[in-house]
Design a protein around this motif. Structure first.
Motif, PDB file in Angstrom:
ATOM      1  N   HIS A 137      66.436  63.234  26.991  1.00 26.19           N
ATOM      2  CA  HIS A 137      66.955  64.419  26.309  1.00 26.19           C
ATOM      3  C   HIS A 137      68.026  64.005  25.305  1.00 26.19           C
ATOM      4  O   HIS A 137      69.032  63.396  25.669  1.00 26.19           O
ATOM      5  CB  HIS A 137      67.555  65.395  27.323  1.00 26.19           C
ATOM      6  N   LEU A 138      67.826  64.354  24.016  1.00 27.54           N
ATOM      7  CA  LEU A 138      68.746  63.966  22.957  1.00 27.54           C
ATOM      8  C   LEU A 138      69.740  65.080  22.648  1.00 27.54           C
ATOM      9  O   LEU A 138      69.539  66.233  23.028  1.00 27.54           O
ATOM     10  CB  LEU A 138      67.967  63.602  21.687  1.00 27.54           C
ATOM     11  N   SER A 139      70.794  64.703  21.928  1.00 24.92           N
ATOM     12  CA  SER A 139      71.853  65.663  21.596  1.00 24.92           C
ATOM     13  C   SER A 139      71.367  66.760  20.663  1.00 24.92           C
ATOM     14  O   SER A 139      72.005  67.814  20.542  1.00 24.92           O
ATOM     15  CB  SER A 139      73.045  64.926  20.959  1.00 24.92           C
ATOM     16  N   THR A 140      70.238  66.556  19.980  1.00 28.55           N
ATOM     17  CA  THR A 140      69.672  67.590  19.112  1.00 28.55           C
ATOM     18  C   THR A 140      68.789  68.566  19.879  1.00 28.55           C
ATOM     19  O   THR A 140      68.294  69.526  19.302  1.00 28.55           O
ATOM     20  CB  THR A 140      68.812  66.944  18.013  1.00 28.55           C
ATOM     21  N   GLY A 141      68.575  68.307  21.173  1.00 25.54           N
ATOM     22  CA  GLY A 141      67.686  69.147  21.959  1.00 25.54           C
ATOM     23  C   GLY A 141      66.291  68.577  22.075  1.00 25.54           C
ATOM     24  O   GLY A 141      65.473  69.036  22.890  1.00 25.54           O
ATOM     25  N   GLU A 142      65.978  67.565  21.274  1.00 28.78           N
ATOM     26  CA  GLU A 142      64.661  66.937  21.332  1.00 28.78           C
ATOM     27  C   GLU A 142      64.485  66.192  22.652  1.00 28.78           C
ATOM     28  O   GLU A 142      65.440  65.618  23.189  1.00 28.78           O
ATOM     29  CB  GLU A 142      64.503  65.958  20.161  1.00 28.78           C
ATOM     30  N   VAL A 143      63.255  66.191  23.174  1.00 26.96           N
ATOM     31  CA  VAL A 143      62.934  65.463  24.398  1.00 26.96           C
ATOM     32  C   VAL A 143      61.839  64.451  24.081  1.00 26.96           C
ATOM     33  O   VAL A 143      60.779  64.812  23.562  1.00 26.96           O
ATOM     34  CB  VAL A 143      62.466  66.411  25.514  1.00 26.96           C
ATOM     35  N   ILE A 144      62.107  63.187  24.376  1.00 27.70           N
ATOM     36  CA  ILE A 144      61.123  62.123  24.170  1.00 27.70           C
ATOM     37  C   ILE A 144      60.539  61.736  25.521  1.00 27.70           C
ATOM     38  O   ILE A 144      61.283  61.481  26.476  1.00 27.70           O
ATOM     39  CB  ILE A 144      61.762  60.885  23.515  1.00 27.70           C
ATOM     40  N   GLU A 145      59.207  61.705  25.609  1.00 26.22           N
ATOM     41  CA  GLU A 145      58.534  61.269  26.836  1.00 26.22           C
ATOM     42  C   GLU A 145      58.058  59.837  26.647  1.00 26.22           C
ATOM     43  O   GLU A 145      57.493  59.493  25.607  1.00 26.22           O
ATOM     44  CB  GLU A 145      57.362  62.196  27.158  1.00 26.22           C
ATOM     45  N   SER A 146      58.303  59.006  27.659  1.00 27.74           N
ATOM     46  CA  SER A 146      58.026  57.582  27.515  1.00 27.74           C
ATOM     47  C   SER A 146      57.606  56.966  28.837  1.00 27.74           C
ATOM     48  O   SER A 146      58.105  57.339  29.902  1.00 27.74           O
ATOM     49  CB  SER A 146      59.296  56.876  27.001  1.00 27.74           C
ATOM     50  N   LYS A 147      56.679  56.000  28.751  1.00 29.54           N
ATOM     51  CA  LYS A 147      56.225  55.295  29.956  1.00 29.54           C
ATOM     52  C   LYS A 147      57.321  54.389  30.511  1.00 29.54           C
ATOM     53  O   LYS A 147      57.466  54.263  31.730  1.00 29.54           O
ATOM     54  CB  LYS A 147      54.983  54.462  29.631  1.00 29.54           C
ATOM     55  N   THR A 148      58.061  53.760  29.612  1.00 29.76           N
ATOM     56  CA  THR A 148      59.154  52.876  30.046  1.00 29.76           C
ATOM     57  C   THR A 148      60.386  53.135  29.193  1.00 29.76           C
ATOM     58  O   THR A 148      60.317  53.725  28.111  1.00 29.76           O
ATOM     59  CB  THR A 148      58.780  51.385  29.921  1.00 29.76           C
ATOM     60  N   LEU A 149      61.506  52.658  29.698  1.00 29.21           N
ATOM     61  CA  LEU A 149      62.786  52.875  29.026  1.00 29.21           C
ATOM     62  C   LEU A 149      63.611  51.594  29.104  1.00 29.21           C
ATOM     63  O   LEU A 149      63.676  50.956  30.162  1.00 29.21           O
ATOM     64  CB  LEU A 149      63.522  54.027  29.713  1.00 29.21           C
ATOM     65  N   ILE A 150      64.207  51.213  27.981  1.00 31.65           N
ATOM     66  CA  ILE A 150      65.096  50.054  27.962  1.00 31.65           C
ATOM     67  C   ILE A 150      66.483  50.522  27.533  1.00 31.65           C
ATOM     68  O   ILE A 150      66.662  51.064  26.440  1.00 31.65           O
ATOM     69  CB  ILE A 150      64.601  48.960  27.000  1.00 31.65           C
ATOM     70  N   ILE A 151      67.468  50.338  28.392  1.00 33.37           N
ATOM     71  CA  ILE A 151      68.841  50.748  28.115  1.00 33.37           C
ATOM     72  C   ILE A 151      69.591  49.562  27.511  1.00 33.37           C
ATOM     73  O   ILE A 151      69.728  48.516  28.149  1.00 33.37           O
ATOM     74  CB  ILE A 151      69.544  51.215  29.401  1.00 33.37           C
ATOM     75  N   ALA A 152      70.035  49.714  26.282  1.00 28.62           N
ATOM     76  CA  ALA A 152      70.748  48.632  25.590  1.00 28.62           C
ATOM     77  C   ALA A 152      71.900  49.229  24.796  1.00 28.62           C
ATOM     78  O   ALA A 152      72.062  48.968  23.603  1.00 28.62           O
ATOM     79  CB  ALA A 152      69.788  47.874  24.681  1.00 28.62           C
ATOM     80  N   THR A 153      72.701  50.027  25.465  1.00 24.96           N
ATOM     81  CA  THR A 153      73.747  50.810  24.790  1.00 24.96           C
ATOM     82  C   THR A 153      75.050  50.042  24.583  1.00 24.96           C
ATOM     83  O   THR A 153      76.004  50.588  24.011  1.00 24.96           O
ATOM     84  CB  THR A 153      74.028  52.104  25.575  1.00 24.96           C
TER      85      THR A 153
END
Length: 517
Positions: A304-320
């Motif tokens: 869930h992004l700050s603009t309200g957009e939602v991205i669906e994804s098979k995998t996620l990489i956190i590199a913040t």
């Protein structure tokens, strides 16, 4: 002022301008005016779509203020001063964007800015040596082009000292909105948007952008680890989206880089530009200047992004990555931009002839002290431990410098201020418990970094220091979620290590997708 090489480059950049842009300079007298006239005349000479005029414009601040008009209409963009140094790019981009070049802001952000229906007048006080300031100037220039209700003015603090003193500004960038402080210190486009949303929550309704299809890999973060992860995933032929508040991350603020193997010497801006160029070689969807609000776990992750957009994804990489660690003492947050700073390169010039402190005796602290010693009257380094942690070569340079004093085994108790400005520091001598004070005009905090992981609560396992726990393959406690770089438990926070960790996490994500197809 501008040599032939620069002018020829500008001719190439402006060759595809579709609208006429006029640089309109306010009339009047100023000792720097002739220099500015020459500067603007040279720029206007590179294209028949560019022109330069001098005329009385009541709305402009001074004889050193000029506005951009597009086909005879005010664009909302003003520069007060001579935008050289880091701000030269801000002017050229403003000209190109005014003339029809596509804006660099995310579609969702553009929709939000276009929805603002109240007058917003921004003033951005900058230093031409500040490498963070152009990001803010360029973002607000684009805001102005998107909405007639918005105007923005870049103000070179070095040429408008009376305004700087009147407003008590001691750090850049310093942003005012409708005459009141809006933001200061380390700001980026994402933070500007967040603050606008706070003031105008209704604009979120207009932020919708086209829904992305299911992604194979979504990378959060665009520093060395995030960029490496995105490129490695794209090279595998996967659908990749990268979400970040800014490309480059913490690296963008780094001045000198001499330990990236095979690259003998570079800096944060150059390395960031190279990463941006490399990303463009691949089909990677970029959502820049946005923040992740939350993550829904499951076989398909929902971001869930700050603009309200939602991205669906098979995998996620956190590199913040990480951000500057704060002292957490009274007087720190209250005086950011008024004597408390985190970037010596940006804010050091505001303390010319004054005494300042650097908190922290690691490499960043001693490097900051050496840098500041060339600008200010005197620097005192305060270190919590009995000995400095910096490399021996840096320590020796600092100890030999006549403008640097070093105090070890002390704890900062509070930052003192009067009338909205820092006047000193109170600290404890850990040898005997005595509470002491030292008069100072500024305090530069250099005590390391803290992970950007606040949005991950209850998503993956983290340490007490909020680092994401990973194994040797970059896997987190949640299947399908990987992490890399400074946000993780990997030891030694270095650019070259972050890049390797990003590549590793991406390969692990690819392996996960193959095994769970």
């Amino acid at each position: 002022m501008l040599n032939n090489d620069i002018l020829n480059t500008l001719k190439n950049y402006t060759a595809n301008m579709t609208q006429s842009v006029t640089l309109v300079l306010q009339t009047g007298e100023h000792e720097k005016r002739e220099e500015l006239v020459t500067f603007l005349t040279q720029i206007a000479s590179v294209s028949d779509k560019l022109s330069f005029e001098q005329r009385d414009v009541e709305a402009l601040r001074s004889p050193l203020s000029f506005a951009l008009e597009v086909d005879g209409k005010y664009s909302g963009i003003t520069f007060s001063g001579i935008p050289g140094g880091h701000e030269f790019n801000s002017l050229i981009l403003a000209i190109l964007h005014s003339s029809g070049t596509a804006l660099s802001l995310d579609e969702g952000i553009q929709n939000m800015i276009a929805a603002v229906n109240q007058p917003l007048k921004f003033e951005v006080f900058v230093s031409l040596s500040c490498h963070n300031c152009p990001d803010v100037v360029q973002a607000l220039n684009q805001f102005a082009l998107l909405n007639d209700h918005i105007s923005t003015e870049m103000i070179d603090g070095g040429l408008f000292q009376d305004v700087i003193e009147e407003r008590g500004i001691q750090g850049v960038p310093s942003v005012y909105l409708n005459g009141e402080v809006f933001a200061n210190g380390q700001i980026d486009t994402g933070k500007l948007v967040e603050k606008l949303i706070e003031k105008h929550p209704d604009i979120l309704k207009s932020a919708a952008s086209e829904q992305l299809p299911l992604q194979d890999v979504t990378v959060i973060g665009a520093g060395p680890a995030g960029v490496a992860a995105a490129i490695y995933a794209a090279r595998k032929g996967l659908n990749v989206t990268m979400v970040a508040d800014r490309i480059g991350g913490q690296v963008k603020d780094t001045v000198g880089i001499e330990n990236l193997i095979s690259v003998r010497k570079t800096n944060g801006s150059e390395l960031t530009n190279n990463m941006v160029a490399h990303l463009k070689d691949y089909e990677i969807t970029q959502r820049e200047h946005l923040r992740v609000e939350k993550i829904e776990k499951g076989d398909i992750k929902k971001i869930h992004l700050s603009t309200g957009e939602v991205i669906e994804s098979k995998t996620l990489i956190i590199a913040t990555g990480a951000k500057w660690r704060e002292l957490g003492v009274p007087g720190e947050k209250e005086n950011v931009g008024s004597g408390v700073a985190y970037c010596p390169h940006c804010d050091g010039p505001f303390f010319k002839g004054k005494d300042v402190a650097v908190i922290g005796g690691g490499n960043s602290g001693i490097e900051a002290a050496l840098d500041l010693a060339g600008m200010v009257n005197h620097v005192t380094v305060f270190e919590f431990l009995p000995e400095l942690k910096a490399d021996k070569v840096l320590v020796e340079k600092a100890q030999a410098h006549e403008r640097i004093d070093i105090i070890t085994n002390v704890a900062t108790k509070q930052i003192l201020s009067e009338d909205g400005k820092v006047v000193g520091i109170e600290y404890v001598d850990r040898n005997n418990g005595d509470v002491l004070q030292k008069e100072l005009a500024g305090v530069f905090v250099q005590i390391g970094l803290t992970p950007n992981s606040d949005f991950l609560d209850d998503t993956v396992e983290m340490t007490q220091y909020k680092e994401v726990v990973i194994d040797e393959k970059g896997r987190t406690s949640e299947p399908g979620i990987f992490a890399a770089g400074d946000v993780t438990t990997v030891p030694y926070k270095q650019i070259v290590i972050a890049m390797g960790e990003g590549a590793k996490a991406s390969l692990s994500a690819f392996d996960h997708i193959i095994r769970n197809a």
